[in-house]
Design an enzyme around this catalytic site. Structure first.
Site, PDB file in Angstrom:
ATOM      1  N   GLU A  22      35.870  46.436  43.707  1.00 27.55           N
ATOM      2  CA  GLU A  22      37.152  47.163  43.734  1.00 27.55           C
ATOM      3  C   GLU A  22      38.335  46.266  43.393  1.00 27.55           C
ATOM      4  O   GLU A  22      39.417  46.416  43.957  1.00 27.55           O
ATOM      5  CB  GLU A  22      37.384  47.796  45.110  1.00 27.55           C
ATOM      6  CG  GLU A  22      36.746  49.117  45.279  1.00 27.55           C
ATOM      7  CD  GLU A  22      36.707  49.902  43.998  1.00 27.55           C
ATOM      8  OE1 GLU A  22      37.755  50.055  43.375  1.00 27.55           O
ATOM      9  OE2 GLU A  22      35.616  50.325  43.608  1.00 27.55           O
TER      10      GLU A  22
HETATM   11  C1  LIG Z   1      27.145  44.948  44.759  1.00 26.11           C
HETATM   12  C2  LIG Z   1      28.165  45.326  43.747  1.00 26.11           C
HETATM   13  C3  LIG Z   1      28.553  46.655  43.627  1.00 26.11           C
HETATM   14  C4  LIG Z   1      29.472  47.028  42.653  1.00 26.11           C
HETATM   15  N1  LIG Z   1      29.781  48.356  42.473  1.00 26.11           N
HETATM   16  C5  LIG Z   1      30.483  48.735  41.367  1.00 26.11           C
HETATM   17  C6  LIG Z   1      30.631  50.117  41.010  1.00 26.11           C
HETATM   18  O1  LIG Z   1      30.191  51.006  41.730  1.00 26.11           O
HETATM   19  N2  LIG Z   1      31.256  50.424  39.854  1.00 26.11           N
HETATM   20  C7  LIG Z   1      31.771  49.470  39.027  1.00 26.11           C
HETATM   21  O2  LIG Z   1      32.314  49.803  37.986  1.00 26.11           O
HETATM   22  N3  LIG Z   1      31.676  48.144  39.339  1.00 26.11           N
HETATM   23  C8  LIG Z   1      31.045  47.768  40.477  1.00 26.11           C
HETATM   24  N4  LIG Z   1      30.901  46.431  40.795  1.00 26.11           N
HETATM   25  C9  LIG Z   1      31.542  45.450  39.939  1.00 26.11           C
HETATM   26  C10 LIG Z   1      32.737  44.769  40.607  1.00 26.11           C
HETATM   27  O3  LIG Z   1      33.803  45.665  40.720  1.00 26.11           O
HETATM   28  C11 LIG Z   1      33.050  43.513  39.769  1.00 26.11           C
HETATM   29  O4  LIG Z   1      32.013  42.603  40.017  1.00 26.11           O
HETATM   30  C12 LIG Z   1      34.403  42.922  40.110  1.00 26.11           C
HETATM   31  O5  LIG Z   1      35.426  43.781  39.701  1.00 26.11           O
HETATM   32  C13 LIG Z   1      34.608  41.561  39.478  1.00 26.11           C
HETATM   33  O6  LIG Z   1      34.255  41.574  38.122  1.00 26.11           O
HETATM   34  P1  LIG Z   1      33.237  40.484  37.556  1.00 26.11           P
HETATM   35  O7  LIG Z   1      32.065  40.459  38.458  1.00 26.11           O
HETATM   36  O8  LIG Z   1      32.994  40.753  36.129  1.00 26.11           O
HETATM   37  O9  LIG Z   1      33.996  39.114  37.732  1.00 26.11           O
HETATM   38  P2  LIG Z   1      35.045  38.492  36.684  1.00 26.11           P
HETATM   39  O10 LIG Z   1      36.023  39.538  36.278  1.00 26.11           O
HETATM   40  O11 LIG Z   1      34.307  37.776  35.631  1.00 26.11           O
HETATM   41  O12 LIG Z   1      35.805  37.447  37.611  1.00 26.11           O
HETATM   42  C14 LIG Z   1      35.252  36.169  37.953  1.00 26.11           C
HETATM   43  C15 LIG Z   1      36.243  35.415  38.834  1.00 26.11           C
HETATM   44  O13 LIG Z   1      37.462  35.198  38.091  1.00 26.11           O
HETATM   45  C16 LIG Z   1      38.553  35.659  38.851  1.00 26.11           C
HETATM   46  N5  LIG Z   1      39.578  36.181  37.951  1.00 26.11           N
HETATM   47  C17 LIG Z   1      39.438  37.049  36.928  1.00 26.11           C
HETATM   48  N6  LIG Z   1      40.615  37.309  36.361  1.00 26.11           N
HETATM   49  C18 LIG Z   1      41.528  36.600  37.036  1.00 26.11           C
HETATM   50  C19 LIG Z   1      42.939  36.432  36.930  1.00 26.11           C
HETATM   51  N7  LIG Z   1      43.674  37.090  36.018  1.00 26.11           N
HETATM   52  N8  LIG Z   1      43.559  35.608  37.799  1.00 26.11           N
HETATM   53  C20 LIG Z   1      42.859  34.955  38.752  1.00 26.11           C
HETATM   54  N9  LIG Z   1      41.524  35.057  38.891  1.00 26.11           N
HETATM   55  C21 LIG Z   1      40.870  35.875  38.040  1.00 26.11           C
HETATM   56  C22 LIG Z   1      38.007  36.751  39.742  1.00 26.11           C
HETATM   57  O14 LIG Z   1      38.837  36.976  40.876  1.00 26.11           O
HETATM   58  C23 LIG Z   1      36.648  36.178  40.081  1.00 26.11           C
HETATM   59  O15 LIG Z   1      36.769  35.300  41.170  1.00 26.11           O
HETATM   60  C24 LIG Z   1      30.038  46.032  41.808  1.00 26.11           C
HETATM   61  C25 LIG Z   1      29.676  44.698  41.965  1.00 26.11           C
HETATM   62  C26 LIG Z   1      28.740  44.344  42.898  1.00 26.11           C
HETATM   63  C27 LIG Z   1      28.339  42.906  42.994  1.00 26.11           C
END
Ligand SMILES: Cc1cc2nc3c(=O)[nH]c(=O)nc-3n(C[C@H](O)[C@H](O)[C@H](O)COP(=O)(O)OP(=O)(O)OC[C@H]3O[C@@H](n4cnc5c(N)ncnc54)[C@H](O)[C@@H]3O)c2cc1C
Length: 596
Positions: A443
């Site tokens: 989220e």
């Molecule tokens: C168990 C689980 C359930 C989930 N359920 C859903 C779901 O139902 N539907 C759905 O669509 N998604 C879902 N997700 C996805 C989840 O919302 C994403 O994993 C999350 O939004 C982070 O995206 P990412 O994993 O690609 O990390 P990334 O976007 O690659 O981020 C990696 C790191 O970089 C940091 N970062 C990125 N951009 C910035 C910035 N501008 N400034 C500072 N730091 C930054 C982040 O905070 C993070 O620490 C789920 C994930 C998991 C693990």
């Protein structure tokens, strides 16, 4: 495997004594008939469902996890999940706060919110199945076409069908502007959607007969980036006009993720291979529509953190009263036993009180925001609706990030109360820590929430929303500033209010010169803002408890002790966070990436 009893006394304190919910709801014509008895009865019944139906399958669900069948693309949830969901639907719980026009019970969100706290205490992984449906309901209710609403809302309301949010793709999570899923218009008002989504919670399961996926994808003429994303409704089974189940739509679960916690919830890779969907809202404005879902989900994730904090606390407390080890430093407290119960030790109390304070502060805060949301949606005065909308917008990232960060600490402290017995699986405590961890990530990560708070919600409107909240704090300070008994709570509240004002101005000035200053300050800033909110609610609760401390009801004595603990032991984190937030960006950004 441990126990969970709904904290009804504290809920009633918050709803009736702190927030005066009955009187507040009387101002909203839709809810004018709701009184304290109705609220208490519903909470009591809800509490029973959570402790008796979903809590007993929490640990077993974690051990068993979900099973994916690659040939049929089906997912089987752990033993008991499907049956519990059936009971949930039969009891009418999904309809609690839904619109009567679609079969809902039309009760306020503030009640639904308390129900969700209890459900998450009972079983977070299970609760995510109905939880996501609720977000899908809200989104369709606000942005769906009349046809979409007529066909889908009654089924989401009854719980016969569940919902998902399909945003994330392998190459984009936070940065949704990069998403690649495509939607081809078919010329008949429908679209063929192709793409790969990952991490989709409750993407496939056996609890409900149909699943309604809300999918973000791009139309052929879409501009690049986040301004070219549209939102589509993609059902697992195409419904017939009478609401019965029709043909299978090609949106299939390719695999489920192995993960750290919430094993009872299926986290699915979803492949869309020309799946048929219909547009929700305007073309290219999908993120606007999805924000309704995301905001509902952000409050929902806060409730996940709160629910876990409460259940971990309850179990740590039972253990601390039962487990005997060593003697109290000031001499035996249970001389009839070979050692004292560990609750006599100061540091065990620190751990318990940490969780207790985070639970009680979080409950007051979340219930307040849910009530403001009810007013935002239903108050007859447009000005009040706008004020409430601004406040909810300001406080939403704090709910999501502050509560889930605190839950991570609280569940970990509660595990520590068990010593080695917390680390092994038998007592269920390590599950709470593992389950709590995801709430800081999905989220929008807690970093993203902090950027939203400081960058968008505060600096972009020159602090207007924050000032309005600050005015409420200031009014309370002035009203109680001369009450000597309140000074131990009012002084730190007033001091923090001043510090937040100065800190915000300082970061705002620096950000004019260098936008990186916002990113460098955001996370500690959110912690400080969270403490301002909690100090405000704890001070209000202290006022009530002081007035009733001699009533003979020990609840108020315990409340005061918790509040004093908060100001003495948790609030001081603000000094460190203010220093961190003020320290600027150079200590983070001056080192070239290849020198790390
Ligand atoms: C168990 C689980 C359930 C989930 N359920 C859903 C779901 O139902 N539907 C759905 O669509 N998604 C879902 N997700 C996805 C989840 O919302 C994403 O994993 C999350 O939004 C982070 O995206 P990412 O994993 O690609 O990390 P990334 O976007 O690659 O981020 C990696 C790191 O970089 C940091 N970062 C990125 N951009 C910035 C910035 N501008 N400034 C500072 N730091 C930054 C982040 O905070 C993070 O620490 C789920 C994930 C998991 C693990």
């Amino acid at each position: 495997m441990g126990q969970y009893i709904a904290p009804l006394r504290d809920m009633q304190f918050v709803l009736h004594e702190l927030l005066g919910v009955e009187a507040a709801l009387k101002e909203l014509p839709k809810y004018a008939e709701i009184d304290a008895d109705i609220i208490n009865q519903v909470m009591e019944e809800g509490g029973k469902f959570c402790s008796e139906v979903i809590f007993p399958i929490n640990h077993s669900g974690d051990r068993e996890g979900c099973h994916h069948d690659k040939t049929t693309h089906t997912v089987t949830t752990p033993k008991g999940f499907k049956e519990a969901y059936k009971q949930y639907v039969e009891a009418g719980w999904p309809a609690l706060s839904c619109d009567p026009e679609y079969g809902g019970q039309g009760l306020p969100l503030v009640m639904n919110n308390s129900m969700y706290e209890m459900m998450n205490s009972g079983n977070q992984a299970w609760t995510m199945y109905p939880g996501l449906s609720h977000g899908a309901y809200e989104c369709l209710h606000e942005h769906g076409t009349p046809e979409q609403k007529a066909l889908y809302l009654p089924k989401l309301t009854s719980g016969e069908w569940t919902g998902t949010m399909c945003l994330t793709e392998p190459h984009c999570g936070t940065d949704l502007g990069m998403l690649r899923s495509k939607a081809e218009p078919q010329g008949d008002g429908t679209y063929k959607i192709t793409g790969a989504k990952i991490f989709i919670s409750a993407g496939e399961h056996d609890c409900a007969e149909n699943i309604i996926h809300l999918v973000l994808a791009r139309l052929p003429d879409a501009p690049e980036g986040s301004k070219g994303i549209s939102l589509f409704l993609v059902p697992k089974f195409m419904p017939n006009a009478d609401g019965s189940i029709g043909a299978r739509n090609p949106i299939f679960c390719g695999a489920i993720e192995e993960k750290m916690g919430i094993h009872g919830n299926s986290t699915c890779q979803m492949n869309l291979d020309g799946a048929i969907g219909t547009l929700i809202g305007q073309p290219h404005k999908g993120l606007n529509a999805m924000f309704v879902f995301m905001n509902a989900a952000r409050l929902g994730v806060g409730m996940q953190g709160l629910g876990l904090t409460e259940v971990a606390y309850q179990n740590a407390l039972i253990y601390a009263k039962d487990r005997i080890q060593m003697r109290s430093l000031s001499g035996p407290k249970a001389p009839d036993k070979p050692a004292d119960p560990i609750i006599v030790h100061a540091d065990v109390r620190r751990m318990l009180l940490t969780a207790k304070a985070w639970a009680e502060g979080g409950r007051a805060f979340c219930s307040y925001v849910a009530l403001q949301l009810d007013k935002e949606l239903n108050h007859p005065d447009e000005e009040v609706r706008k004020e409430c909308a601004d406040e909810v917008a300001l406080l939403t990232p704090i709910i999501k990030a502050f509560i889930t960060d605190n839950a991570w600490t609280a569940t970990s402290e509660c595990l520590q109360v068990f010593g080695g017995h917390g680390y092994i699986a038998e007592w269920g405590m390590e599950q709470y820590v593992r389950d709590a961890r995801i709430n800081m990530i999905y989220e929008g990560t807690n970093t993203v929430q902090s950027l939203d708070l400081l960058g968008r919600k505060i600096l972009q409107d020159n602090g207007a929303k924050l000032r309005k909240f600050g005015a409420k704090v200031q009014a309370f300070v002035e009203e109680n500033g001369t009450d000597e008994a309140m000074s131990e709570f009012i002084t730190p509240l007033a001091e923090l209010g001043d510090k937040v004002t100065k800190l915000t101005m300082e970061i705002g000035m620096k950000a004019f010169q260098n936008p990186d200053e916002v990113g460098a300050a955001a996370v500690p800033y959110l912690r400080v803002a969270g403490h301002l909110v909690y100090s405000y609610f704890f001070a209000q609760m202290a006022k009530i408890a002081l007035a009733k401390q001699d009533s003979g009801d020990t609840f108020y004595k315990a409340k005061l002790a918790t509040i004093r603990f908060y100001f003495a032991r948790l609030y001081p984190e603000t000094a460190m966070c203010i220093r961190q937030a003020r320290s600027g960006s150079a200590n983070l950004l001056s080192l070239e990436a290849d020198l790390f």
